[in-house]
Design a protein around this motif. Structure first.
Motif, PDB file in Angstrom:
ATOM      1  N   ALA A 264      -1.910  22.556 -24.640  1.00 38.34           N
ATOM      2  CA  ALA A 264      -1.673  22.419 -26.082  1.00 38.34           C
ATOM      3  C   ALA A 264      -1.974  21.022 -26.590  1.00 38.34           C
ATOM      4  N   ASP A 265      -1.860  20.017 -25.730  1.00 39.95           N
ATOM      5  CA  ASP A 265      -2.098  18.643 -26.179  1.00 39.95           C
ATOM      6  C   ASP A 265      -3.482  18.125 -25.782  1.00 39.95           C
ATOM      7  N   ALA A 266      -4.377  18.996 -25.329  1.00 42.56           N
ATOM      8  CA  ALA A 266      -5.734  18.573 -24.971  1.00 42.56           C
ATOM      9  C   ALA A 266      -6.491  18.165 -26.226  1.00 42.56           C
ATOM     10  N   ASP A 267      -7.279  17.122 -26.123  1.00 37.89           N
ATOM     11  CA  ASP A 267      -8.070  16.654 -27.273  1.00 37.89           C
ATOM     12  C   ASP A 267      -9.199  17.624 -27.599  1.00 37.89           C
ATOM     13  N   VAL A 268      -9.810  18.209 -26.580  1.00 34.87           N
ATOM     14  CA  VAL A 268     -10.785  19.290 -26.755  1.00 34.87           C
ATOM     15  C   VAL A 268     -10.134  20.527 -26.163  1.00 34.87           C
ATOM     16  N   ALA A 285     -13.397  26.349 -29.597  1.00 35.11           N
ATOM     17  CA  ALA A 285     -12.637  25.172 -29.182  1.00 35.11           C
ATOM     18  C   ALA A 285     -12.286  24.313 -30.384  1.00 35.11           C
ATOM     19  N   ASP A 286     -11.124  23.665 -30.293  1.00 38.00           N
ATOM     20  CA  ASP A 286     -10.641  22.742 -31.323  1.00 38.00           C
ATOM     21  C   ASP A 286     -10.872  21.313 -30.835  1.00 38.00           C
ATOM     22  N   LEU A 287     -11.617  20.524 -31.602  1.00 40.92           N
ATOM     23  CA  LEU A 287     -11.888  19.145 -31.239  1.00 40.92           C
ATOM     24  C   LEU A 287     -11.031  18.162 -32.034  1.00 40.92           C
ATOM     25  N   GLY A 288      -9.997  18.650 -32.660  1.00 38.03           N
ATOM     26  CA  GLY A 288      -9.120  17.800 -33.441  1.00 38.03           C
ATOM     27  C   GLY A 288      -9.524  17.744 -34.892  1.00 38.03           C
ATOM     28  N   ASP A 289     -10.711  17.254 -35.172  1.00 34.65           N
ATOM     29  CA  ASP A 289     -11.198  17.170 -36.543  1.00 34.65           C
ATOM     30  C   ASP A 289     -12.243  18.228 -36.847  1.00 34.65           C
ATOM     31  N   ALA A 290     -12.505  19.100 -35.892  1.00 36.95           N
ATOM     32  CA  ALA A 290     -13.505  20.148 -36.089  1.00 36.95           C
ATOM     33  C   ALA A 290     -13.282  21.260 -35.077  1.00 36.95           C
ATOM     34  N   ARG A 291     -13.805  22.427 -35.417  1.00 35.77           N
ATOM     35  CA  ARG A 291     -13.797  23.547 -34.480  1.00 35.77           C
ATOM     36  C   ARG A 291     -15.239  23.961 -34.210  1.00 35.77           C
ATOM     37  N   VAL A 292     -15.496  24.354 -32.963  1.00 35.65           N
ATOM     38  CA  VAL A 292     -16.835  24.796 -32.595  1.00 35.65           C
ATOM     39  C   VAL A 292     -16.744  26.143 -31.898  1.00 35.65           C
TER      40      VAL A 292
END
Length: 486
Positions: A264-268, A285-292
């Motif tokens: 849950a706390d992974a940056d990617v 994947a969630d990159l913090g400021d974006a999703r891909v």
């Protein structure tokens, strides 16, 4: 001024245009090594194995414990070498140096320092070659061919300097694999490369015979961070139980830390992974400021995790995530590391998965799990011994009975002395908690295993996994079945 002249004057200036086109010339090698060239020349490559020399290469006559490369200079020139780096005069164009190994290191450092390339270093107990190739494919696509990487598994004290010495001056990215067998081997490799990004794929009991514990393996792998340039990034698998240990190593060095995984706390962070029709996965994947969202062609849970590491490293290196997604969607398995073949068998075709280059307990479990998820008439596993496990070998081989049962393998061919304990385990009346007993055979070597697999009789729709440490020689079995006439 004409419009054409105006356009020429406005042509963008790229400092890379002033860098040499040739990989090396005699003057540059002299300057880097302090050596003396017998002739002027330009070279397109560097090679240390005379068998692999291509026209235009410089051959480095390295001296090992059992072999002197100077003996192979005539063979190197017969294959097209333009010069050799030597520690004694020879009757061929050459650069004379005091020590050829030190000269190779000097060339590596000179190549590193002259190039503006962003350098990425990859290590880990499992998956480093595949991840290295995926990062390279991502960056090569984005840079339109201006990326460089270690070839094969050139990841040791000779392979890393050689790969670095091959870095073109005009490259925009360089990706380097680093491996180890003993403590103290990673830091010198990282010091050669001085990466901007350093990635650890995972921690598993590979080479535990020499390191002694999983903690020691995590500590040694973390030494890759010691080479990071100022402002560099450590990319760490968040799901590893040794992640806090690796993070602490990076934190002490004051480098940026990026984690990846399901945590849950992974940056990617993995949000979702859906199996795709081709056996791979559709990953979000969630990159913090974006999703891909992207596809991964390679099958298996381990490649979902690998892809997150690739995304983290590409982003940290300033690469393009869209190109990374396309590269991951197009990647095929590497020779000995997941290459898939349709082979001719009775009634049609069978699938053979080549994982013959390397094996440790973690990768064995991952590939057996993937075999269990592969649609097949029958599932067959040809498993070779796992080396360098020391006192842990007995238990790690015996414990493979459980993942074999969970994957519902129909038949197992075991190869090598260390696999005797697993044969004994599979031969018990209830060999595992599921009460499943696959058919099995134990063989001393690959030739006997070929006979055993032929005697078993593959038929249309079967799937065969071939996996073991490289020294077991199961590549011979793969070659036998994949080169058979269809």
């Amino acid at each position: 001024m004409s419009a054409a002249h105006a356009l020429l004057r406005a042509w963008p200036v790229d400092p890379r245009d002033n860098l040499p086109l040739a990989l090396w010339d005699s003057a540059a090698i002299e300057a880097a090594t302090g050596g003396t060239a017998s002739h002027a020349f330009q070279a397109s490559g560097i090679e240390m194995d005379s068998r692999d020399v291509r026209p235009g290469d410089v051959f480095v006559a390295l001296i090992g414990e059992a072999m002197d490369g100077h003996k192979f200079i005539p063979a190197a020139f017969a294959k097209g070498a333009v010069a050799a780096i030597v520690d004694r005069p020879v009757d061929f164009p050459h650069v004379l140096v005091k020590d050829t190994t030190e000269a190779l290191h000097a060339l590596a450092h000179a190549a590193r320092d002259r190039s503006p390339a962003r350098r990425i270093a990859v290590t880990g107990s499992v998956g480093k070659t595949g991840v290295k190739e995926a990062i390279f494919a991502s960056l090569d696509r984005a840079s339109r061919g201006a990326a460089h990487r270690s070839v094969r598994s050139y990841n040791n004290h000779v392979g890393v300097p050689l790969s670095l010495a091959r870095l073109p001056a005009r490259a925009k990215f360089g990706v380097f694999e680093m491996g180890m067998n003993h403590a103290g081997e990673i830091a010198p490799l990282a010091d050669h490369v001085r990466p901007h990004v350093a990635l650890i794929t995972t921690i598993a009991p590979a080479h535990i015979e020499n390191l002694g514990s999983m903690e020691a393996i995590a500590d040694e792998k973390s030494q890759i961070f010691t080479g990071l340039v100022e402002g560099g990034t450590a990319v760490i698998p968040a799901d590893s139980e040794y992640a806090p240990r690796m993070i602490e190593h990076a934190r002490k060095l004051g480098v940026k830390i990026v984690t990846f995984g399901r945590s849950a706390d992974a940056d990617v962070r993995l949000l979702d992974a859906i199996p795709s029709a081709n056996g791979g996965s559709l990953v979000t994947a969630d990159l913090g400021d974006a999703r891909v969202c992207y596809s991964v062609a390679e099958p298996g849970e381990h490649w979902i995790a690998n892809s997150l590491g690739v995304m983290a490293a590409v982003r940290a290196a300033g690469g393009d995530l869209a190109s990374a997604g396309l590269a991951l969607a197009e990647m095929g398995g590497l020779k000995g590391r997941g290459a898939r073949f349709d082979i001719a068998v009775a009634g049609g075709k069978a699938l053979l998965v080549d994982e013959s280059y390397n094996a440790n307990p973690a990768s064995m479990r991952a590939t057996l799990r993937q075999l269990g998820q592969t649609p097949a008439h029958r599932r067959v596993a040809v498993l070779g011994s796992m080396k360098e496990l020391g006192d842990f070998a007995y238990d790690f081989h015996r414990q493979l009975a459980e993942p074999i049962a969970e994957a519902k393998i129909d038949h197992v061919i075991l190869v090598g002395d260390e696999m005797r304990v697993l044969a004994g385990e599979l031969g018990k009346p209830r060999s595992n908690s599921l009460g499943i007993r696959p058919g099995f055979a134990h063989c001393e070597g690959p030739d006997e295993a070929i006979e055993a697999l032929e005697a078993f009789g593959l038929t249309h729709g079967d799937a065969v996994l071939v996996k073991g440490s490289n020294s077991v020689g199961l590549g011979r079995l793969v070659k036998h079945f994949t080169s058979a006439p269809g």
